[in-house]
Design an enzyme around this catalytic site. Structure first.
Site, PDB file in Angstrom:
ATOM      1  N   ASP A  11       0.785  -1.232   0.000  1.00  0.00           N
ATOM      2  CA  ASP A  11       0.000   0.000   0.000  1.00  0.00           C
ATOM      3  C   ASP A  11       0.816   1.280   0.000  1.00  0.00           C
ATOM      4  O   ASP A  11       0.262   2.374   0.101  1.00  0.00           O
ATOM      5  CB  ASP A  11      -0.944   0.013   1.207  1.00  0.00           C
ATOM      6  CG  ASP A  11      -0.227  -0.307   2.505  1.00  0.00           C
ATOM      7  OD1 ASP A  11       1.006  -0.125   2.558  1.00  0.00           O
ATOM      8  OD2 ASP A  11      -0.895  -0.749   3.463  1.00  0.00           O
ATOM      9  N   HIS A  28       6.475  -8.046  -2.153  1.00  0.00           N
ATOM     10  CA  HIS A  28       5.247  -8.434  -2.847  1.00  0.00           C
ATOM     11  C   HIS A  28       4.752  -7.335  -3.782  1.00  0.00           C
ATOM     12  O   HIS A  28       3.584  -7.304  -4.150  1.00  0.00           O
ATOM     13  CB  HIS A  28       4.165  -8.805  -1.833  1.00  0.00           C
ATOM     14  CG  HIS A  28       4.499 -10.025  -1.041  1.00  0.00           C
ATOM     15  ND1 HIS A  28       3.770 -10.437   0.053  1.00  0.00           N
ATOM     16  CD2 HIS A  28       5.496 -10.931  -1.178  1.00  0.00           C
ATOM     17  CE1 HIS A  28       4.302 -11.534   0.559  1.00  0.00           C
ATOM     18  NE2 HIS A  28       5.354 -11.850  -0.175  1.00  0.00           N
ATOM     19  N   CYS A 146       2.372  -3.332  18.322  1.00  0.00           N
ATOM     20  CA  CYS A 146       3.567  -2.815  17.652  1.00  0.00           C
ATOM     21  C   CYS A 146       3.902  -1.382  18.075  1.00  0.00           C
ATOM     22  O   CYS A 146       5.073  -1.047  18.268  1.00  0.00           O
ATOM     23  CB  CYS A 146       3.391  -2.885  16.132  1.00  0.00           C
ATOM     24  SG  CYS A 146       3.577  -4.546  15.461  1.00  0.00           S
TER      25      CYS A 146
END
Length: 252
Positions: A11, A28, A146
């Protein structure tokens, strides 16, 4: 200080966060670039944005081709980009490897932490242990959200103030945001969420009532059994037990 940033994100948020493009290995692929699926000719970014906005299918800029154009995202069954394999050996030369926010289930990306040299610290910031991290003496596992994990790392490095300052700089000025009137109509998503909450509350209430009724019936049944108001196997079915049978049927 950053040697390389390997990511499975497509993204472009890594770029938006300020990581230089030459430091990123988008294993990817991503929406950052696009090209013809036939002749592989690159397609201009502005033209791609315009095509998406107009809901049109972009075609190759090469008049001799006219093939379809798609973002440079790795679809199922496609090979990873060459840049991944060219830089795959870098973990072996790093001084510290940080693995964050991943399940490490998709190969060959999942193999990267195992390529870090023995004796090199590996820091996992994740909700759960993955990829064998935590099995080496020099591994550090921060099993938490995170954002919280990154703040712990920043505290240890003395970077917390600088991190928070950079984070605040990315936030929109609250004074610039228009205030919504109290009676402003809700959007469809909000209405859907409210409806789901209403239905869930109704189901919970129904289940609670059903549970309460069951518990009360069990108590009544046990009480009547102890007082001899209920039939016992092998006992004579006198008028009293017949009366109790009728009551049980009624309770059911």
């Amino acid at each position: 200080m950053l040697l390389k940033h390997f990511t499975q994100n497509i993204d472009c948020l890594d770029r938006e966060a300020g990581v230089p493009a030459d430091k990123i290995i988008e294993a990817h692929g991503s929406f950052a670039t696009q090209r013809c699926i036939e002749c592989k000719t690159e397609y201009p970014n502005d033209d791609m944005k315009e095509a998406v906005a107009m809901k049109e299918v972009p075609h190759c800029v090469n008049d001799m081709c006219d093939g379809l154009v798609k973002p440079d995202i790795v679809f199922f069954g496609e090979a990873l980009p060459e840049s991944f394999f060219m830089n795959r050996g870098l973990p072996a030369s790093c001084d510290l490897a940080i693995v964050m926010g991943t399940s490490l289930t998709v190969q060959p990306f999942a193999s990267l932490p195992s390529l870090v040299g023995e004796g090199t610290p590996r820091v996992l910031i994740n909700m759960e242990r993955v990829g064998g991290l935590g099995s080496r003496p020099d591994d550090v596992c921060i099993l938490d959200d995170c954002d919280k994990g990154v703040r712990q790392l920043a505290d240890a490095l003395g970077w917390r103030d600088e991190l928070e300052e950079m984070w605040r700089a990315t936030q929109p000025d609250e004074q610039d945001e228009p205030e919504k009137p109290a009676d402003a109509p809700k959007d469809k998503q909000s209405e859907l969420e409210d409806r789901i909450a209403e239905l869930t509350a109704g189901v919970d209430k129904t289940l609670k009532l059903s549970g309460d009724h069951t518990e009360q019936f069990k108590k009544d049944f046990a009480s009547r059994k102890d007082t001899g108001e209920l039939p016992v196997p092998g006992a004579t079915n006198n008028g009293l037990t017949k009366h109790a049978d009728k009551e049980i049927d009624h309770e059911k």
